[in-house]
Design a protein around this motif. Structure first.
Motif, mmCIF file in Angstrom:
data_model
loop_
_atom_site.group_PDB
_atom_site.id
_atom_site.type_symbol
_atom_site.label_atom_id
_atom_site.label_comp_id
_atom_site.label_asym_id
_atom_site.label_seq_id
_atom_site.Cartn_x
_atom_site.Cartn_y
_atom_site.Cartn_z
ATOM 1 N N ILE A 112 0.858 -1.179 0.000
ATOM 2 C CA ILE A 112 0.000 0.000 0.000
ATOM 3 C C ILE A 112 0.900 1.238 0.000
ATOM 4 C CG2 ILE A 112 -1.882 -1.170 1.215
ATOM 5 C CD1 ILE A 112 -0.935 0.203 3.783
ATOM 6 N N ASN A 239 2.476 -4.441 4.641
ATOM 7 C CA ASN A 239 1.285 -3.595 4.519
ATOM 8 C C ASN A 239 0.740 -3.219 5.891
ATOM 9 O OD1 ASN A 239 1.142 -3.343 1.749
ATOM 10 N ND2 ASN A 239 -0.203 -5.090 1.463
ATOM 11 N N THR A 243 0.612 0.604 7.493
ATOM 12 C CA THR A 243 -0.637 1.150 8.042
ATOM 13 C C THR A 243 -0.418 1.671 9.454
ATOM 14 O OG1 THR A 243 -2.010 -0.346 6.717
ATOM 15 C CG2 THR A 243 -3.020 0.607 8.675
#
Length: 263
Positions: A112, A239, A243
């Motif tokens: 991401i 990921n 985050t």
């Protein structure tokens, strides 16, 4: 009287090739060493300083590897060799200013986004846009029939072409310094390189050092990701780590530390 035994906190250090230390601040959970592909010719993201590689990318890599509980080493390659190195499985991940579309083109997995940048058009201030304040957004269609300079191997070139600007000519140069030198040289000799497209941070630095320059923002919004070989076993965990780093304000902290103007 006998004193109680005091144990020392062990700091695990792993010395990587080219003399740049990679480390985890906690005991690694896995002895297998991760290889992180970087490109150390892109300040403030990664560059040499007093014999060591430093920058935003380096700090981010250390944070990620620490949370993975893994030892790691850096492999420094030219910018245009970052994704080929991952495709050839010379590294476990790349943190070097790559975006999702580039990673897709090479058939790679990617994380991401961890950072979004806005690019800048730096020009010699000829007075052409007297009523437009520095830092305002520049209409991309006005680049048609112009010649623009970019750093060779950077994603900026593909992003400019993706805009479909009519008769746009793009010239490639080895680094930002050569871009700037070529633009001013061409102005002096009336062979106009209309402008150069660089990061906001580079643009701000240039105009501070040269009062004859001005910059405008370009809506080339580029989400930076970490690239992995296809089928990477660490992608999902990275990921989650990204985050958490965003939610905890750690990414913002790195932006502030390295004076990166993300938007």
């Amino acid at each position: 009287m006998r004193r109680p035994f005091l144990s020392l906190l062990t700091i695990v250090l792993f010395t990587i090739f080219w003399g740049e230390p990679g480390f985890c601040v906690t005991e690694p959970e896995n002895d297998e060493v991760l290889t992180v592909i970087i490109s150390a010719n892109n300040p403030p993201y990664a560059f040499m300083q007093y014999g060591s590689i430093v920058g935003f990318d380096i700090d981010l890599a250390k944070m990620i590897c620490n949370r993975l509980g893994r030892k790691f080493q850096f492999k420094n390659v030219p910018q245009n060799q970052v994704l080929p190195a991952i495709k050839n499985k010379e590294g476990d991940m790349a943190i070097a200013g790559v975006n999702a579309s580039e990673s897709k083109e090479f058939g790679l997995d990617f994380s991401i986004p961890y950072l979004t940048n806005t690019k800048a058009l730096v020009m010699v201030n000829s007075g052409e846009f007297l009523n437009v304040p520095q830092g305002a957004y520049f209409p991309c269609w006005m680049l048609q029939d112009r010649t623009i300079g970019v750093v060779s191997g950077s994603q900026i070139e593909s992003e400019l072409y993706d805009l479909g600007i009519k008769n746009l000519t793009i010239r490639r140069y080895e680094n930002v310094g050569k871009l700037l030198a070529e633009m001013t040289k061409r102005v002096r000799h009336k062979k106009i390189l209309y402008g150069i497209v660089v990061s906001i941070q580079d643009a701000q630095s240039m105009v501070k050092q040269n009062e004859d320059l001005i910059f405008y923002r370009l809506k080339l919004r580029n989400s930076l990701v970490t690239a992995f070989p296809k089928g990477s076993p660490i992608r999902a965990e990275v990921n989650d780590i990204i985050t958490n780093l965003v939610n905890e304000g750690k990414i913002y902290g790195l932006e502030s530390k390295w004076e990166i103007s993300g938007e």
